[in-house]
Design a protein around this motif. Structure first.
Motif, short mmCIF file in Angstrom:
data_model
loop_
_atom_site.label_atom_id
_atom_site.label_comp_id
_atom_site.label_asym_id
_atom_site.label_seq_id
_atom_site.Cartn_x
_atom_site.Cartn_y
_atom_site.Cartn_z
N CYS A 1 25.16 108.67 60.37
CA CYS A 1 24.19 108.86 61.45
C CYS A 1 22.83 108.26 61.14
N ARG A 2 22.59 107.87 59.89
CA ARG A 2 21.36 107.16 59.54
C ARG A 2 21.55 105.65 59.52
N SER A 3 22.79 105.21 59.68
CA SER A 3 23.11 103.80 59.54
C SER A 3 23.05 103.08 60.88
N GLU B 1 32.70 109.52 75.32
CA GLU B 1 31.25 109.57 75.23
C GLU B 1 30.74 110.55 74.18
N VAL B 2 31.65 111.28 73.53
CA VAL B 2 31.28 112.26 72.51
C VAL B 2 31.75 111.82 71.13
N ALA B 3 32.98 111.38 71.03
CA ALA B 3 33.55 110.90 69.76
C ALA B 3 34.12 109.50 69.98
N THR C 1 23.16 119.13 67.21
CA THR C 1 22.03 118.60 66.44
C THR C 1 21.16 119.72 65.91
N GLU C 2 20.93 120.73 66.73
CA GLU C 2 20.12 121.88 66.31
C GLU C 2 20.80 122.62 65.16
N LEU C 3 22.11 122.81 65.25
CA LEU C 3 22.84 123.49 64.19
C LEU C 3 22.82 122.68 62.90
N LEU D 1 28.45 110.02 68.57
CA LEU D 1 28.85 111.16 67.76
C LEU D 1 27.64 111.90 67.19
N CYS D 2 26.58 111.15 66.90
CA CYS D 2 25.39 111.72 66.26
C CYS D 2 24.41 112.35 67.25
N THR D 3 24.55 112.05 68.53
CA THR D 3 23.52 112.46 69.49
C THR D 3 24.06 113.11 70.75
N SER D 4 25.37 113.14 70.95
CA SER D 4 25.92 113.52 72.26
C SER D 4 25.78 115.00 72.57
#
Length: 367
Positions: free
Chosen positions: A209-211, A292-294, A225-227, A217-220
């Motif tokens: 997710c930093r690449s 749109e999620v994975a 994200t909060e967890l 997957l990292c933002t949907s």
């Protein structure tokens, strides 16, 4: 005006009810029974911060010929949101030989009933299927940091369900313990790959997710994200959580599971490539090309290439939630995201083909 709308919705619901009766009866071999269980595993068990310390499960199974099936729904009785097929509650099981067992694992924040469309269809063709609410990551209660981040423990839930089904008075003697498989959607797709031998390295997801390759997957999912952020804080301040988090690198393979069927699997970047390459049981993967999620590029397609002899089917234009239960007209208005598909996608048709693929796969793999 409002009364006219509600009458119209009721008429549409009755039409859908009649249509579902026909679709479910077309090629069924058995009547379908449905039962619920609250399984309590042998302690100690990591409940991942959940308030409910039990594994709530739904079982679909071949029922006796005189069973009376009836429509099953999620939502208000008069205008339900989601159809979970037809089944006979607590009907007597069909007589016959011991039957294969299929474990079902729901997605992030889902519940066991989300996969009723698959569980009931497999039961109609001679399988006993059981879906479980995963502690700390289901919509029956608040999601927890542990339920989200200690995701490999979902495989432990499935292993505990096998143990519980073996000792169940109604089903224990009806299960062929040499023919056990697992199927899951989204986080459940991840779960069945974990129980097949996939080993998790959580830092791999963080690195992904930093690449530049980072995708939806990292933002949907904002709550995910909060967890994830809460988990990072816990790792620095909570030694107990840090120790449990460190168990990720273990293998959670259960040798009793002989084949797995993953639908729109995620988060795949967490798996080590070496562990995926070492999976030796049959694996089938299905996903939507427009997930749109994975997204398949970081999920299903990676598994298809990394796991020896895995098969991959992409449904053109289909999204992530096409593998969720069929929704009513009311559901598509109220539930929205899980009930809506991209234009041109027929969820019932995708379900029918997926069921056919799963039946062929498990029949061949669990001989």
């Amino acid at each position: 005006m409002i009364r006219t709308i509600w009458i119209g919705l009721l008429v549409l619901w009755l039409i859908l009810l009649a249509a579902s009766d026909v679709a479910c009866a077309e090629d069924a071999v058995f009547k379908v029974g449905v039962a619920t269980r609250d399984f309590v595993p042998v302690e100690p068990f990591d409940w991942r911060g959940a308030g409910t310390h039990l594994l709530r499960a739904v079982i679909w199974y071949p029922a006796a010929a005189d069973a009376r099936e009836e429509p099953q729904w999620i939502g208000p009785r008069i205008l339900p949101f989601v159809s979970t097929g037809r089944a006979a509650p607590d009907a007597a099981p069909a007589e016959g030989p011991r039957r294969p067992l299929i474990l079902l694992s729901h997605g992030f924040g889902g519940i066991a009933l989300d996969l009723a469309w698959l569980g009931a269809a497999l039961a109609a063709h001679g399988f006993i299927t059981v879906a479980v609410d995963h502690p700390g990551n289901n919509r029956s209660e608040d999601r927890t940091v542990e339920g989200y981040e200690l995701k490999w423990l979902r495989a432990v839930d499935l292993s505990a369900v096998i143990d519980a089904m073996r000792s169940d008075k109604a089903f224990g003697d009806r299960i062929d313990l040499g023919r056990i498989g697992a199927a899951g959607h989204s986080y459940g797709g991840y779960t069945v790959i974990a129980i097949a031998g996939g080993i998790t390295d959580p830092e791999r997801t963080e690195a992904f997710c930093r690449s530049p390759a980072a995708d939806a997957l990292c933002t949907s999912q904002a709550d995910a994200t909060e967890l994830r952020l809460k988990s990072r804080a816990r790792l620095g301040a909570d030694p107990d959580y840090r120790q449990r988090y460190g168990l990720a690198s273990q293998s959670w393979r259960d040798a009793r599971v002989r084949a797995v069927f993953a639908m729109a699997p995620g988060p795949v970047p967490a798996f080590t490539p070496e562990s995926l390459g070492a999976i030796s049981i049959p694996v089938a993967i299905v996903a939507g090309s427009a997930d749109e999620v994975a997204p398949p590029a970081s999920g299903a397609e990676v598994l298809g290439k990394a796991i020896p002899h895995a098969t991959l089917k992409l449904f053109p234009g289909a999204g992530h939630f096409v593998f969720f239960d069929a929704c009513t007209v009311v559901g598509r208005l109220v539930v929205r995201t899980p009930c809506r598909d991209p234009d041109g996608i027929d969820r019932d048709a995708v379900h029918a083909e997926t069921i056919s693929l799963a039946l062929d796969f498990f029949t061949a793999s669990l001989r």
